[in-house]
Design a protein around this motif. Structure first.
Motif, PDB file in Angstrom:
ATOM      1  N   PRO A  86       3.198   0.953   9.381  1.00  0.00           N
ATOM      2  CA  PRO A  86       4.124   0.910   8.243  1.00  0.00           C
ATOM      3  C   PRO A  86       3.610   1.713   7.056  1.00  0.00           C
ATOM      4  O   PRO A  86       2.417   1.967   6.909  1.00  0.00           O
ATOM      5  CB  PRO A  86       4.221  -0.576   7.900  1.00  0.00           C
ATOM      6  N   PHE A  87       4.536   2.107   6.199  1.00  0.00           N
ATOM      7  CA  PHE A  87       4.239   2.837   4.965  1.00  0.00           C
ATOM      8  C   PHE A  87       3.475   1.910   4.037  1.00  0.00           C
ATOM      9  O   PHE A  87       3.877   0.771   3.805  1.00  0.00           O
ATOM     10  CB  PHE A  87       5.562   3.281   4.335  1.00  0.00           C
ATOM     11  N   ASP A  88       2.356   2.381   3.488  1.00  0.00           N
ATOM     12  CA  ASP A  88       1.534   1.523   2.632  1.00  0.00           C
ATOM     13  C   ASP A  88       1.624   1.890   1.156  1.00  0.00           C
ATOM     14  O   ASP A  88       0.910   1.328   0.339  1.00  0.00           O
ATOM     15  CB  ASP A  88       0.076   1.541   3.085  1.00  0.00           C
ATOM     16  N   GLY A  89       2.513   2.807   0.796  1.00  0.00           N
ATOM     17  CA  GLY A  89       2.683   3.204  -0.601  1.00  0.00           C
ATOM     18  C   GLY A  89       3.546   2.221  -1.369  1.00  0.00           C
ATOM     19  O   GLY A  89       3.945   1.168  -0.869  1.00  0.00           O
ATOM     20  N   ALA A  90       3.837   2.591  -2.595  1.00  0.00           N
ATOM     21  CA  ALA A  90       4.632   1.732  -3.474  1.00  0.00           C
ATOM     22  C   ALA A  90       6.128   1.928  -3.227  1.00  0.00           C
ATOM     23  O   ALA A  90       6.605   3.050  -3.114  1.00  0.00           O
ATOM     24  CB  ALA A  90       4.315   2.043  -4.933  1.00  0.00           C
ATOM     25  N   LEU A  91       6.830   0.818  -3.119  1.00  0.00           N
ATOM     26  CA  LEU A  91       8.289   0.815  -3.033  1.00  0.00           C
ATOM     27  C   LEU A  91       8.845   0.314  -4.351  1.00  0.00           C
ATOM     28  O   LEU A  91       8.416  -0.725  -4.854  1.00  0.00           O
ATOM     29  CB  LEU A  91       8.772  -0.119  -1.928  1.00  0.00           C
ATOM     30  N   THR A  92       9.792   1.049  -4.904  1.00  0.00           N
ATOM     31  CA  THR A  92      10.426   0.637  -6.143  1.00  0.00           C
ATOM     32  C   THR A  92      11.852   0.238  -5.829  1.00  0.00           C
ATOM     33  O   THR A  92      12.613   1.042  -5.290  1.00  0.00           O
ATOM     34  CB  THR A  92      10.433   1.787  -7.169  1.00  0.00           C
ATOM     35  N   GLN A  93      12.220  -0.993  -6.159  1.00  0.00           N
ATOM     36  CA  GLN A  93      13.578  -1.438  -5.887  1.00  0.00           C
ATOM     37  C   GLN A  93      14.513  -0.859  -6.935  1.00  0.00           C
ATOM     38  O   GLN A  93      14.242  -0.910  -8.134  1.00  0.00           O
ATOM     39  CB  GLN A  93      13.668  -2.961  -5.871  1.00  0.00           C
ATOM     40  N   VAL A  94      15.605  -0.291  -6.470  1.00  0.00           N
ATOM     41  CA  VAL A  94      16.608   0.302  -7.345  1.00  0.00           C
ATOM     42  C   VAL A  94      17.766  -0.678  -7.430  1.00  0.00           C
ATOM     43  O   VAL A  94      18.384  -0.997  -6.421  1.00  0.00           O
ATOM     44  CB  VAL A  94      17.084   1.663  -6.792  1.00  0.00           C
TER      45      VAL A  94
END
Length: 131
Positions: A86-94
């Motif tokens: 899985p992607f381990d970066g930051a997710l920003t909820q829009v």
């Protein structure tokens, strides 16, 4: 749910999770990722687990789909492979911009309407008092 994430190249991609049912718990689920060039990749999830094993959460599905997207599966429609890292970066909820709520309504008090021919508090008829 809509998310935004930064690719390792520094560009921004948008992610949209389509989940059915009340509160998004029903299957199938669909993750659409739109890259900076406008190409949309679609990933579908159907649970293949048999038994009482817990299903993947919505955020973990999004992270796995982003991992597949970054691995090179762009512009395609396919199944979410839960063996991909899985992607381990930051997710920003829009969150969508919602208009401000309307002002509160002021309702009149609940007062019993007065009638001309009723009983007064002492028990006598108001018609008798008028005569």
């Amino acid at each position: 749910m809509n998310f935004r994430f930064h690719t390792p190249h520094g560009s921004v991609c948008l992610v949209k999770l389509w989940a059915t049912g009340r509160y998004g718990f029903s299957l199938p689920k669909k993750v659409e990722i739109t890259g900076p060039d406008g190409v949309t990749s679609t990933y579908l999830y159907h649970s293949r687990k048999v038994g009482l094993a817990a299903e993947l959460s919505n955020r973990s599905l999004v992270r796995i789909a982003i991992g597949q997207f970054l691995a090179g599966a762009t512009g395609a429609t396919g199944e979410i492979d839960d063996t991909v890292l899985p992607f381990d970066g930051a997710l920003t909820q829009v969150r969508p911009v919602a208009p401000p709520p309307p002002p509160p309504r002021v309702r009149p008090a609940r007062i019993r309407p007065r009638t001309g021919l009723g009983r007064s508090p002492d028990g006598s008829s108001r018609a008798e008092e008028a005569a």
